[in-house]
Scaffold this motif. Structure first.
Motif, PDB file in Angstrom:
ATOM      1  N   ARG A  95      -5.752   5.344  -5.295  1.00  0.00           N
ATOM      2  CA  ARG A  95      -5.121   4.426  -6.253  1.00  0.00           C
ATOM      3  C   ARG A  95      -3.933   5.070  -6.951  1.00  0.00           C
ATOM      4  O   ARG A  95      -2.974   4.398  -7.294  1.00  0.00           O
ATOM      5  CB  ARG A  95      -6.155   4.005  -7.305  1.00  0.00           C
ATOM      6  N   HIS A  96      -4.058   6.382  -7.202  1.00  0.00           N
ATOM      7  CA  HIS A  96      -3.036   7.066  -7.979  1.00  0.00           C
ATOM      8  C   HIS A  96      -2.791   8.442  -7.362  1.00  0.00           C
ATOM      9  O   HIS A  96      -3.384   9.439  -7.785  1.00  0.00           O
ATOM     10  CB  HIS A  96      -3.500   7.193  -9.443  1.00  0.00           C
ATOM     11  N   PRO A  97      -1.926   8.546  -6.345  1.00  0.00           N
ATOM     12  CA  PRO A  97      -1.760   9.780  -5.580  1.00  0.00           C
ATOM     13  C   PRO A  97      -1.340  10.990  -6.403  1.00  0.00           C
ATOM     14  O   PRO A  97      -1.590  12.115  -5.999  1.00  0.00           O
ATOM     15  CB  PRO A  97      -0.670   9.406  -4.561  1.00  0.00           C
ATOM     16  N   GLY A  98      -0.714  10.758  -7.533  1.00  0.00           N
ATOM     17  CA  GLY A  98      -0.247  11.882  -8.340  1.00  0.00           C
ATOM     18  C   GLY A  98      -1.188  12.298  -9.439  1.00  0.00           C
ATOM     19  O   GLY A  98      -0.792  13.048 -10.339  1.00  0.00           O
ATOM     20  N   ASP A  99      -2.439  11.871  -9.389  1.00  0.00           N
ATOM     21  CA  ASP A  99      -3.403  12.202 -10.439  1.00  0.00           C
ATOM     22  C   ASP A  99      -3.787  13.679 -10.315  1.00  0.00           C
ATOM     23  O   ASP A  99      -4.518  14.077  -9.413  1.00  0.00           O
ATOM     24  CB  ASP A  99      -4.642  11.318 -10.311  1.00  0.00           C
ATOM     25  N   VAL A 100      -3.298  14.498 -11.234  1.00  0.00           N
ATOM     26  CA  VAL A 100      -3.515  15.943 -11.142  1.00  0.00           C
ATOM     27  C   VAL A 100      -4.976  16.306 -11.372  1.00  0.00           C
ATOM     28  O   VAL A 100      -5.513  17.197 -10.710  1.00  0.00           O
ATOM     29  CB  VAL A 100      -2.594  16.684 -12.144  1.00  0.00           C
ATOM     30  N   ASP A 101      -5.643  15.611 -12.291  1.00  0.00           N
ATOM     31  CA  ASP A 101      -7.060  15.899 -12.512  1.00  0.00           C
ATOM     32  C   ASP A 101      -7.865  15.661 -11.241  1.00  0.00           C
ATOM     33  O   ASP A 101      -8.744  16.455 -10.877  1.00  0.00           O
ATOM     34  CB  ASP A 101      -7.621  15.035 -13.643  1.00  0.00           C
ATOM     35  N   ALA A 102      -7.571  14.563 -10.559  1.00  0.00           N
ATOM     36  CA  ALA A 102      -8.278  14.267  -9.307  1.00  0.00           C
ATOM     37  C   ALA A 102      -7.954  15.308  -8.237  1.00  0.00           C
ATOM     38  O   ALA A 102      -8.827  15.695  -7.450  1.00  0.00           O
ATOM     39  CB  ALA A 102      -7.911  12.867  -8.819  1.00  0.00           C
TER      40      ALA A 102
END
Length: 302
Positions: free
Chosen positions: A56-63
C-alpha cells in the motif's frame, strides 16, 4: 496478553479494518503489530504484515525495517541487507533504520556497523542502545579502549542498562582489568532478582579474570554438573591472540552482546594479567567462510 497463535487473526482483522482505505492510524497499528510479531519470535507473521503495508505504501520506512529484521531472522540475508539499506537511503537520519542496519552488519562488517551507529548518535547523542552497540562494533574490531568509552557513555545515559554494564565488564577483563570487571558485574549477579543469564555472564567475567574456580562454583549452583563442565570448556576453548589497539585481529573479537536487552552467553578464554605494551588480547569467535555462517554464529552467541 495475546498468545503467538492469535497473531494471524490479529493481522487479518487489522488488514481488513479500513475497508480498503489505508489510514495513517491503520499504518501505525500495522507497524506496531509487526513489531509485536518480531518480539514474539514469529518473523514470518512480521514479514507478512510488512509486505502488506509496503504494497500500500512502498516508502514506509518502519515497514522496511520490520521486513529487514524479519528476513534476517528467517535467514534471507541478501534481501534483509537490501531492505535495510533501502530504509536508510529513504531516511538517512532515521535512528531505528541506522540501528537495524548496523546490527545486521555487526558480525560481518563491524566497521560499517560502527559508522551507522555513529550516524544514529548524531541524531541523539545520548541514545543508550546506540552507544552500547557502538561499543560492540569497536570491540569486534579490537578497539577495546574506544569500546570502553562507548559503554561508559551508555551507562551514563541509562544507568540501569544491564547489557552495557556486562559488556563494559567484558571489555575491562579483555584489557586486563579483571578486578574492576568483577566489581562491575558482581552486584548484578548477587541481586535477588538476578537471572540465570546474568549469573552466567558473571561466571564468564570471572573466567576471563583468571578465577575459574569461583566461576565453577557459581555455575554449579545453577546448572547440572555436565553442563557446568561444558560451560567452562566453552569459556576457555578459544585462542587469545594479541592485536594492536588500532588494528583489528583477523577474525572478530570479544563476543559482546548485541541487543540492549540481551547479554552474552559465552566468553572464551581468560586473562589475569595486563597485556604487553601496545597490545591487547582479543577473543576469537571463529574462522567462518560465509556471511550466513557468521550471522548464524552471531545469533547463537547473542
Amino acid at each position: 496478553m495475546h498468545s503467538v497463535r492469535t497473531l494471524p487473526l490479529v493481522l487479518t482483522l487489522l488488514l481488513a479494518a479500513c475497508g480498503g482505505q489505508y489510514s495513517e492510524h491503520a499504518r501505525k497499528e500495522d507497524d506496531a503489530v509487526a513489531q509485536a510479531a518480531l518480539n514474539a519470535g514469529t518473523p514470518g507473521a512480521a514479514l507478512e504484515l510488512a509486505d502488506a503495508t509496503l504494497k500500500r505504501h512502498p516508502g514506509d520506512v518502519d515497514a522496511l525495517i520490520h521486513r529487514g529484521l524479519a528476513m534476517t531472522e528467517l535467514g534471507r540475508l541478501d534481501e534483509a541487507r537490501q531492505t535495510l539499506r533501502q530504509a536508510v537511503t529513504l531516511q538517512p537520519r532515521n535512528e531505528q533504520a541506522l540501528l537495524a542496519l548496523g546490527r545486521f552488519q555487526l558480525p560481518v562488517d563491524p566497521a560499517g556497523a560502527e559508522a551507522n551507529f555513529e550516524s544514529a548518535l548524531k541524531q541523539d547523542s545520548v541514545n543508550a542502545a546506540a552507544l552500547n552497540d557502538l561499543g560492540i562494533a569497536r570491540d569486534l574490531q579490537g578497539h577495546h579502549v574506544d569500546a570502553e568509552a562507548a559503554y561508559r557513555a551508555a551507562i551514563t545515559a541509562q544507568p540501569n542498562m544491564t547489557a552495557a554494564r556486562v559488556n563494559l565488564a567484558w571489555c575491562l577483563a579483555i584489557l586486563g582489568q579483571g578486578g574492576e570487571a568483577i566489581r562491575l558485574v558482581q552486584p548484578l549477579a548477587n541481586a535477588p532478582e538476578a537471572t540465570l543469564k546474568v549469573k552466567q555472564d558473571y561466571a564468564a567475567v570471572l573466567v576471563m579474570a583468571g578465577k575459574r574456580e569461583e566461576a565453577q562454583n557459581i555455575l554449579a549452583a545453577n546448572l547440572p554438573a555436565d553442563e557446568v563442565a561444558r560451560a567452562l570448556d566453552a569459556l576457555t576453548l578459544a585462542r587469545i591472540a594479541p592485536a594492536s589497539e588500532t588494528q583489528a585481529s583477523a577474525a572478530p573479537a570479544s563476543p559482546i552482546m548485541a541487543a540492549e536487552t540481551q547479554a552474552p552467553t559465552q566468553i572464551i578464554g581468560s586473562n589475569d594479567a595486563p597485556a604487553a605494551s601496545g597490545h591487547v588480547p582479543t577473543v576469537q569467535l571463529g574462522a567462518l567462510d560465509s556471511e550466513a555462517a557468521a550471522q548464524d554464529k552471531w545469533q547463537q552467541l547473542s
